[in-house]
Design a protein around this motif. Sequence first.
Motif, PDB file in Angstrom:
ATOM      1  N   ALA A  64       0.835  -1.207   0.000  1.00  0.00           N
ATOM      2  CA  ALA A  64       0.000   0.000   0.000  1.00  0.00           C
ATOM      3  C   ALA A  64       0.869   1.256   0.000  1.00  0.00           C
ATOM      4  O   ALA A  64       0.538   2.246  -0.665  1.00  0.00           O
ATOM      5  N   LEU A  65       1.984   1.229   0.732  1.00  0.00           N
ATOM      6  CA  LEU A  65       2.907   2.363   0.734  1.00  0.00           C
ATOM      7  C   LEU A  65       3.467   2.589  -0.671  1.00  0.00           C
ATOM      8  O   LEU A  65       3.492   3.728  -1.172  1.00  0.00           O
ATOM      9  N   GLU A  66       3.894   1.524  -1.313  1.00  0.00           N
ATOM     10  CA  GLU A  66       4.417   1.627  -2.680  1.00  0.00           C
ATOM     11  C   GLU A  66       3.348   2.177  -3.631  1.00  0.00           C
ATOM     12  O   GLU A  66       3.633   3.028  -4.480  1.00  0.00           O
ATOM     13  N   HIS A  67       2.126   1.687  -3.481  1.00  0.00           N
ATOM     14  CA  HIS A  67       1.018   2.137  -4.332  1.00  0.00           C
ATOM     15  C   HIS A  67       0.787   3.643  -4.166  1.00  0.00           C
ATOM     16  O   HIS A  67       0.640   4.366  -5.165  1.00  0.00           O
ATOM     17  N   GLU A  68       0.749   4.114  -2.927  1.00  0.00           N
ATOM     18  CA  GLU A  68       0.475   5.534  -2.688  1.00  0.00           C
ATOM     19  C   GLU A  68       1.615   6.422  -3.188  1.00  0.00           C
ATOM     20  O   GLU A  68       1.366   7.504  -3.728  1.00  0.00           O
ATOM     21  N   LEU A  69       2.853   5.971  -3.022  1.00  0.00           N
ATOM     22  CA  LEU A  69       3.975   6.732  -3.589  1.00  0.00           C
ATOM     23  C   LEU A  69       3.848   6.817  -5.106  1.00  0.00           C
ATOM     24  O   LEU A  69       4.065   7.886  -5.705  1.00  0.00           O
ATOM     25  N   ALA A  70       3.488   5.712  -5.745  1.00  0.00           N
ATOM     26  CA  ALA A  70       3.326   5.707  -7.202  1.00  0.00           C
ATOM     27  C   ALA A  70       2.158   6.591  -7.626  1.00  0.00           C
ATOM     28  O   ALA A  70       2.248   7.297  -8.637  1.00  0.00           O
ATOM     29  N   ASP A  71       1.051   6.564  -6.868  1.00  0.00           N
ATOM     30  CA  ASP A  71      -0.079   7.448  -7.170  1.00  0.00           C
ATOM     31  C   ASP A  71       0.345   8.912  -7.125  1.00  0.00           C
ATOM     32  O   ASP A  71      -0.013   9.706  -8.003  1.00  0.00           O
ATOM     33  N   CYS A  72       1.113   9.277  -6.102  1.00  0.00           N
ATOM     34  CA  CYS A  72       1.569  10.664  -5.968  1.00  0.00           C
ATOM     35  C   CYS A  72       2.493  11.043  -7.127  1.00  0.00           C
ATOM     36  O   CYS A  72       2.380  12.140  -7.687  1.00  0.00           O
ATOM     37  N   LEU A  73       3.375  10.119  -7.497  1.00  0.00           N
ATOM     38  CA  LEU A  73       4.278  10.386  -8.623  1.00  0.00           C
ATOM     39  C   LEU A  73       3.478  10.579  -9.909  1.00  0.00           C
ATOM     40  O   LEU A  73       3.777  11.469 -10.703  1.00  0.00           O
ATOM     41  N   TRP A  74       2.436   9.761 -10.121  1.00  0.00           N
ATOM     42  CA  TRP A  74       1.589   9.906 -11.307  1.00  0.00           C
ATOM     43  C   TRP A  74       1.029  11.327 -11.368  1.00  0.00           C
ATOM     44  O   TRP A  74       1.080  11.981 -12.412  1.00  0.00           O
TER      45      TRP A  74
END
Length: 113
Positions: A64-74
């Motif tokens: 979930a942490l990885e997902h949220e970091l990727a969402d923010c980068l998007w």
Amino acid sequence: MDITEATAKANRLSDLFDELNEANGQKAWTGLDIALGFVGDVGDLVRQVQVAENVRTYPGGREALEHELADCLWSVLMLADRYGVDLAAAYANTMAQMETRLAAKLAAPHEAP
């Protein structure tokens, strides 16, 4: 993947979101919509950082942490592209300016309070 490839992938995903929104009778996202989504993603990221810091419990863990970091980068990639910002150049320039400022502050004599 470099920043150019990541931006291209972000744009492909944005196009798919636009198609889905259109199919559901909704409008394509504007820059403001992306920025507002980013704010929500940052909140989700903070929650996952709290989980990682063992401050709270919430499902998802590391994934979930990885997902949220990727969402923010998007969101950052999309906003930079939408507004014509060369993110790689802006990042390099900003980091150089910050480094110069910090080095100057460290080199200056410290005043007593």
